[in-house]
Design a protein around this motif. Structure first.
Motif, PDB file in Angstrom:
ATOM      1  N   ALA A  13      -3.969  58.672  26.330  1.00 37.30           N
ATOM      2  CA  ALA A  13      -3.633  57.577  25.412  1.00 37.30           C
ATOM      3  C   ALA A  13      -4.815  57.202  24.529  1.00 37.30           C
ATOM      4  O   ALA A  13      -4.709  56.262  23.729  1.00 37.30           O
ATOM      5  N   SER A  18      -4.884  61.754  22.611  1.00 33.37           N
ATOM      6  CA  SER A  18      -3.580  61.628  21.950  1.00 33.37           C
ATOM      7  C   SER A  18      -3.392  62.699  20.877  1.00 33.37           C
ATOM      8  O   SER A  18      -2.274  63.220  20.704  1.00 33.37           O
ATOM      9  N   ASP A  35      -3.197  57.772  32.425  1.00 31.13           N
ATOM     10  CA  ASP A  35      -4.120  56.834  31.780  1.00 31.13           C
ATOM     11  C   ASP A  35      -3.932  55.457  32.410  1.00 31.13           C
ATOM     12  O   ASP A  35      -2.814  55.085  32.779  1.00 31.13           O
ATOM     13  N   ASN A  36      -5.031  54.706  32.524  1.00 32.85           N
ATOM     14  CA  ASN A  36      -4.908  53.323  32.998  1.00 32.85           C
ATOM     15  C   ASN A  36      -4.839  52.320  31.849  1.00 32.85           C
ATOM     16  O   ASN A  36      -4.755  51.109  32.070  1.00 32.85           O
ATOM     17  N   LEU A  37      -4.891  52.826  30.605  1.00 30.63           N
ATOM     18  CA  LEU A  37      -4.780  52.017  29.393  1.00 30.63           C
ATOM     19  C   LEU A  37      -5.890  50.973  29.269  1.00 30.63           C
ATOM     20  O   LEU A  37      -5.751  49.988  28.546  1.00 30.63           O
ATOM     21  N   SER A  38      -7.016  51.214  29.945  1.00 31.84           N
ATOM     22  CA  SER A  38      -8.146  50.286  29.814  1.00 31.84           C
ATOM     23  C   SER A  38      -8.773  50.380  28.432  1.00 31.84           C
ATOM     24  O   SER A  38      -9.257  49.379  27.891  1.00 31.84           O
ATOM     25  N   GLY A  40      -7.251  53.116  26.199  1.00 28.62           N
ATOM     26  CA  GLY A  40      -6.225  53.817  25.436  1.00 28.62           C
ATOM     27  C   GLY A  40      -5.114  52.883  25.002  1.00 28.62           C
ATOM     28  O   GLY A  40      -5.096  51.688  25.325  1.00 28.62           O
ATOM     29  N   HIS A  41      -4.142  53.449  24.279  1.00 25.67           N
ATOM     30  CA  HIS A  41      -3.061  52.659  23.682  1.00 25.67           C
ATOM     31  C   HIS A  41      -1.716  53.269  24.042  1.00 25.67           C
ATOM     32  O   HIS A  41      -1.465  54.444  23.749  1.00 25.67           O
ATOM     33  N   GLU A  42      -0.846  52.472  24.614  1.00 24.86           N
ATOM     34  CA  GLU A  42       0.480  52.973  24.975  1.00 24.86           C
ATOM     35  C   GLU A  42       1.234  53.467  23.743  1.00 24.86           C
ATOM     36  O   GLU A  42       2.020  54.424  23.824  1.00 24.86           O
ATOM     37  N   LEU A  50       4.300  58.885  30.131  1.00 23.22           N
ATOM     38  CA  LEU A  50       3.072  58.196  30.537  1.00 23.22           C
ATOM     39  C   LEU A  50       3.135  57.940  32.037  1.00 23.22           C
ATOM     40  O   LEU A  50       4.110  57.360  32.532  1.00 23.22           O
ATOM     41  N   LEU A  52       0.986  55.897  34.626  1.00 22.11           N
ATOM     42  CA  LEU A  52      -0.108  54.943  34.752  1.00 22.11           C
ATOM     43  C   LEU A  52      -0.910  55.228  36.020  1.00 22.11           C
ATOM     44  O   LEU A  52      -0.338  55.430  37.100  1.00 22.11           O
TER      45      LEU A  52
END
Length: 331
Positions: A13, A18, A35-38, A40-42, A50, A52
């Motif tokens: 992400a 990406s 990805d833990n989206l810390s 990145g961007h959903e 995705l 998580l």
């Protein structure tokens, strides 16, 4: 085109991940973003599912492998700021070293034998001879660079002791954005020179801070080798094919062989945007080196890779278009 593969993309992400996911999808593969989206961007997850999870959590990794059944791994999940690594080295050794070891352990447990890893030119340090090729001595000047070199050494040792096959791609400054404007560079905080300079020129951010104009370079500003993110994405797809075809585990430089100074960047942004880049100069950052640019001869020979989108004009043009059309503040 190789047969369709399911590819677990850690950090998919994020900025480079990406763009690689988009390239994988365009080549008929299924990218599975872990990805833990810390950071990145959903909204950048557009070409596959995705999952998580955190790279340092073995349960998260085992869950992803058990449920998604990937054929191979592309590994981008890492902390990647030189200055931050000097101030907070523990974060870098945990995320980059421990996280990578736990990923490799999960791969072994689930029988996944191929991995393409995001490495960095920072493994080389302050090189006395340019351009840098893969035989250049490794002397990283920051915890970030040292953490990445550790991962490469772990790959080599594990490969020697098992049937793991790997490619480590040593980037020289990813830059630019997707010309289709579906994804782009969007970090919080932003530390990369090109987006910071563009944002300053467009009035979207404060004046650019240049860390040092007294380097031993022709104009005094630091010189780096900037590679368009789409060229990097192509290299990852090629590296996957290389491993599938029996290629030997190895590290490869990804660069253009051309050094670009910060002053060159500011001049190009002014010419293409019609705006000056307001800026000030402050002291050099710890761990920064005067010049880094690559020889990518081995990537051309073994991965059939040549950067085709990495002219400075194209990098700046695609980045400008991304910010003009999509950037309205925080991600």
């Amino acid at each position: 085109m190789s047969t369709q593969k399911k590819v677990l993309v850690t950090g998919g992400a994020g900025y480079i991940g990406s763009h690689v996911c988009k390239a994988l999808h365009a080549n008929g593969h299924i990218p599975i973003v872990f990805d833990n989206l810390s950071t990145g961007h959903e909204r950048f997850v557009k070409w596959g599912p995705l999952h998580l999870g955190d790279i340092t959590n073995p349960d998260d990794l085992n869950d992803a492998f058990a449920k998604r059944h990937p054929d191979l791994v592309m590994h981008f999940a890492a902390s990647a700021y030189v200055r931050e690594s000097v101030a907070d080295p523990m974060k870098y050794y945990v995320n980059n070293c421990l996280g990578s070891l736990r990923l490799l352990d999960a791969m072994q447990c689930h029988g996944v034998k191929h991995i393409v890893v995001s490495s960095t030119c920072a493994v080389y340090g302050d090189c006395k001879s340019l351009p840098i090729d893969e035989s250049t001595p490794k002397d990283p000047q920051s915890p970030y660079g040292r953490s990445k070199l550790f991962v490469e050494q772990a790959l080599r040792d594990l490969g020697n002791a098992s049937d793991l096959k790997w490619v480590a791609l040593r980037y020289f400054n990813a830059a630019g954005s997707d010309p289709d404007l579906e994804i782009g560079e969007d970090h919080t905080p932003e530390t990369h020179i090109i987006p910071l300079a563009i944002q300053a020129a467009l009035g979207m951010a404060p004046a650019l801070q240049i860390f040092g104009d007294d380097f031993d370079t022709p104009d005094g500003t630091a010189i780096r080798d900037y590679v368009h993110v789409n060229d990097l994405a192509t290299a990852h797809v090629n590296a996957m094919t290389y491993l599938e075809n029996g290629g030997a585990s190895s590290a490869f430089n990804l660069g253009t062989g051309t050094g670009t100074s910060i002053k060159d960047i500011l001049d190009t942004i002014k010419r293409l945007s019609g705006h000056d880049v307001p800026h000030s100069v402050t002291a050099r950052s710890p761990g920064d080196v005067p010049a880094l640019y690559a020889s990518a001869t081995r990537a051309n020979r073994y991965l059939d890779w040549t950067p085709t989108q990495s002219s400075l004009d194209n990098i700046i043009k695609t980045a400008l278009n991304w910010y003009r059309h999509h950037r309205t503040g925080k991600g």
